[in-house]
Design a protein around this motif. Sequence first.
Motif, PDB file in Angstrom:
ATOM      1  N   THR A 169      58.912  36.076  30.547  1.00 46.00           N
ATOM      2  CA  THR A 169      58.572  36.663  31.690  1.00 46.00           C
ATOM      3  C   THR A 169      57.232  37.542  31.559  1.00 46.00           C
ATOM      4  N   LEU A 170      56.302  37.799  32.451  1.00 45.35           N
ATOM      5  CA  LEU A 170      55.548  38.666  32.484  1.00 45.35           C
ATOM      6  C   LEU A 170      54.965  39.087  33.767  1.00 45.35           C
ATOM      7  N   GLU A 171      54.380  40.451  33.719  1.00 42.92           N
ATOM      8  CA  GLU A 171      53.724  41.041  35.082  1.00 42.92           C
ATOM      9  C   GLU A 171      52.660  41.817  34.752  1.00 42.92           C
ATOM     10  N   ALA A 172      51.812  41.766  35.463  1.00 47.92           N
ATOM     11  CA  ALA A 172      50.533  42.609  35.546  1.00 47.92           C
ATOM     12  C   ALA A 172      50.289  42.730  37.142  1.00 47.92           C
ATOM     13  N   PRO A 173      49.706  44.113  37.460  1.00 45.06           N
ATOM     14  CA  PRO A 173      49.667  44.412  38.877  1.00 45.06           C
ATOM     15  C   PRO A 173      48.393  43.728  39.672  1.00 45.06           C
ATOM     16  N   GLU A 174      48.461  43.303  40.771  1.00 45.95           N
ATOM     17  CA  GLU A 174      47.550  42.711  41.659  1.00 45.95           C
ATOM     18  C   GLU A 174      46.286  43.613  41.447  1.00 45.95           C
ATOM     19  N   GLY A 175      45.008  43.063  41.443  1.00 44.30           N
ATOM     20  CA  GLY A 175      43.780  43.803  41.406  1.00 44.30           C
ATOM     21  C   GLY A 175      43.579  44.357  39.894  1.00 44.30           C
ATOM     22  N   SER A 176      44.317  44.041  38.957  1.00 42.11           N
ATOM     23  CA  SER A 176      44.051  44.135  37.449  1.00 42.11           C
ATOM     24  C   SER A 176      43.145  43.310  36.860  1.00 42.11           C
ATOM     25  N   LEU A 177      42.631  43.776  35.644  1.00 39.17           N
ATOM     26  CA  LEU A 177      41.908  42.825  34.903  1.00 39.17           C
ATOM     27  C   LEU A 177      42.644  41.598  34.547  1.00 39.17           C
ATOM     28  N   LEU A 178      44.002  41.561  34.639  1.00 42.49           N
ATOM     29  CA  LEU A 178      44.688  40.444  34.167  1.00 42.49           C
ATOM     30  C   LEU A 178      45.354  39.652  35.383  1.00 42.49           C
ATOM     31  N   ASN A 179      45.349  40.078  36.460  1.00 41.08           N
ATOM     32  CA  ASN A 179      45.636  39.621  37.767  1.00 41.08           C
ATOM     33  C   ASN A 179      44.857  39.740  39.045  1.00 41.08           C
ATOM     34  N   ALA A 180      43.413  39.504  38.807  1.00 36.22           N
ATOM     35  CA  ALA A 180      42.217  39.798  39.671  1.00 36.22           C
ATOM     36  C   ALA A 180      42.516  39.156  41.289  1.00 36.22           C
ATOM     37  N   ARG A 181      41.864  39.985  42.237  1.00 37.35           N
ATOM     38  CA  ARG A 181      42.088  39.470  43.223  1.00 37.35           C
ATOM     39  C   ARG A 181      40.880  38.660  43.670  1.00 37.35           C
ATOM     40  N   ARG A 182      40.779  37.586  44.606  1.00 32.51           N
ATOM     41  CA  ARG A 182      39.309  36.850  45.098  1.00 32.51           C
ATOM     42  C   ARG A 182      38.775  37.916  45.871  1.00 32.51           C
ATOM     43  N   PRO A 183      37.490  37.860  45.697  1.00 31.65           N
ATOM     44  CA  PRO A 183      36.635  37.081  45.051  1.00 31.65           C
ATOM     45  C   PRO A 183      36.050  37.450  43.725  1.00 31.65           C
ATOM     46  N   ALA A 184      36.898  37.840  42.845  1.00 30.74           N
ATOM     47  CA  ALA A 184      36.454  38.644  41.441  1.00 30.74           C
ATOM     48  C   ALA A 184      35.474  37.429  40.705  1.00 30.74           C
ATOM     49  N   ALA A 185      34.720  37.846  39.872  1.00 29.45           N
ATOM     50  CA  ALA A 185      34.204  36.853  38.932  1.00 29.45           C
ATOM     51  C   ALA A 185      34.982  36.731  37.892  1.00 29.45           C
ATOM     52  N   VAL A 186      35.430  35.460  37.225  1.00 30.63           N
ATOM     53  CA  VAL A 186      36.242  35.085  36.366  1.00 30.63           C
ATOM     54  C   VAL A 186      35.800  34.013  35.263  1.00 30.63           C
ATOM     55  N   ALA A 187      34.463  33.724  35.263  1.00 29.29           N
ATOM     56  CA  ALA A 187      33.866  32.919  34.251  1.00 29.29           C
ATOM     57  C   ALA A 187      34.249  33.143  32.577  1.00 29.29           C
ATOM     58  N   ALA A 188      34.171  34.598  32.222  1.00 28.80           N
ATOM     59  CA  ALA A 188      34.790  34.888  30.943  1.00 28.80           C
ATOM     60  C   ALA A 188      35.913  35.259  30.834  1.00 28.80           C
ATOM     61  N   GLY A 189      36.764  35.554  32.035  1.00 28.69           N
ATOM     62  CA  GLY A 189      38.017  36.003  31.648  1.00 28.69           C
ATOM     63  C   GLY A 189      38.780  34.830  31.010  1.00 28.69           C
ATOM     64  N   ASN A 190      38.645  33.456  31.611  1.00 26.01           N
ATOM     65  CA  ASN A 190      39.323  32.470  30.806  1.00 26.01           C
ATOM     66  C   ASN A 190      39.110  31.994  29.514  1.00 26.01           C
ATOM     67  N   VAL A 191      37.921  32.568  28.794  1.00 22.52           N
ATOM     68  CA  VAL A 191      37.476  32.414  27.671  1.00 22.52           C
ATOM     69  C   VAL A 191      37.697  33.723  26.635  1.00 22.52           C
ATOM     70  N   GLU A 192      37.169  34.675  27.088  1.00 22.61           N
ATOM     71  CA  GLU A 192      37.311  36.213  26.398  1.00 22.61           C
ATOM     72  C   GLU A 192      38.407  36.814  26.562  1.00 22.61           C
TER      73      GLU A 192
END
Length: 512
Positions: free
Chosen positions: A308-331
Amino acid sequence: MNPIELSLFSSRIDAICEEMGAVLRRSALSPNIRDRLDFSCALFDASGELCAQAAHIPVHLGSMAYAMRDLVERIEWQHGDMVILNDPFLGGTHLPDVTLIAPLFLDGELIAFVANRAHHADIGASTPGSMPISSHLDEEGIVIPPSNLFRRCELDRSLMDEITIQTRNPRDSEGDLTAQISANRAGLQRLERLVESLGSSAFSSALVELNDYAQRLVEQVLVELPDGTYRFSDVMDDDGQDNFDLKIAVTLQVAGSHVHLNFSDSAAQVEGNINCPLSVAAAAVYYAFRCLMPPQTPACAGAFRAITLEAPEGSLLNARRPAAVAAGNVETSTRVVDVVLGALALAIPDRIPAASHGTMNNLAMGSDSPGAAWDYYETIGGGMGAGRNGGGLSGVQTHMTNTLNTPIEVLEMRYPLQVTRHGLRENSAGSGLRPGGEGLVREYRFLAPASATLLTERRRHRPWGIAGGDDGAVGENRLNGEALPSKVTVEVKAGDLLEIKTPGGGGYGGPS
């Protein structure tokens, strides 16, 4: 089922995913899918739990495993439906990854789902290659919420046109989507035959047994980890918007046959595009623990129940819309792997390797020239981290990607490019008792004006060595010999030379 029957059943559903992948590869038009193999295929049960997957792209499959149940519950499914989506905050990863999901009904009963996810080099972003230096989701291309591309076997022609007309080459875009449709249809045909041969009740019972078996195997691995709390952190170089050294930190708690990972000490979401939805962070966590599992562990939901895992909403690993995420998936997903492995190294130091090159070295390029528009995207390998039992491999993709490089002949035949150099980067590996792997050097000469975007990491912070081994070298990006930032878009002219030197892997152990 007895053990032999269960093993055969597992192999049969895995084979359906492999065949889906073969259909997708052979019928796609773009090199990104056909040559680089940037796609994934999987099966899910009627509730959206992962049943099987082919050995394709870890970040695709782990994120689908995490998000599919919620996605399935939101839709009223009917026979002949096929849903399309790419919204990162509704079950996707980043916009270029387009997912198609189709249900299998037998005698009016929902039995299972087939799904595939493929990376489209053009999804209508603000820059060619659809991996822009973005600060808002809408800059990254067309956002497709879960929508019926087919309803009761009928194609929604207007939806298909709405998606493809926003790309630079609608014909190729529709061709790749049609390949994804074909892959799902092949999966439905094979799955229907399997369910009919077993009976729907026996099929469902077999899935329960398979998940329980996977859970037992994983719990046997986790119980061998020393109980305790282990903390590790690393940083992202930057977000492309002048925010540097962004922390990713994990607290790993091991208690018997269960592990919990807390990323609360990680950075808040940022202006740049290295944010990611929680499902992408989960994919990285699942991958890291999958590496500890016995090779016979079925790739199903049961394998991940004890994690199991958790990360706070609004953090780098649990971003809120409409955050840019193109490189999150890869980098960012790749750095999450480094952090989780770093924490595990505190618990089981003899089993964990040094950091690999730690980036997918993303290159997106193309042109909007009338009559000569083109898009291309690829990831470039680097050095693998060394471990106790061997040195790191050189010039390979590692961890969250599993793609090939596009053959130079294909690249030069389709696009106004020459690859003037492709080889290992000497002296980039971390030294040690077991040296890391060497990075790559890849050079492109442009034969016509174009736009090129780089989304890279480990240009400021070296991949770490372990057990006294040295760190690997950082990567370098250069245009006509001049240094470029790790994340940048440049306009190039005919004759310009782009050089990418990827990082090496960390070394293992001090000198003997």
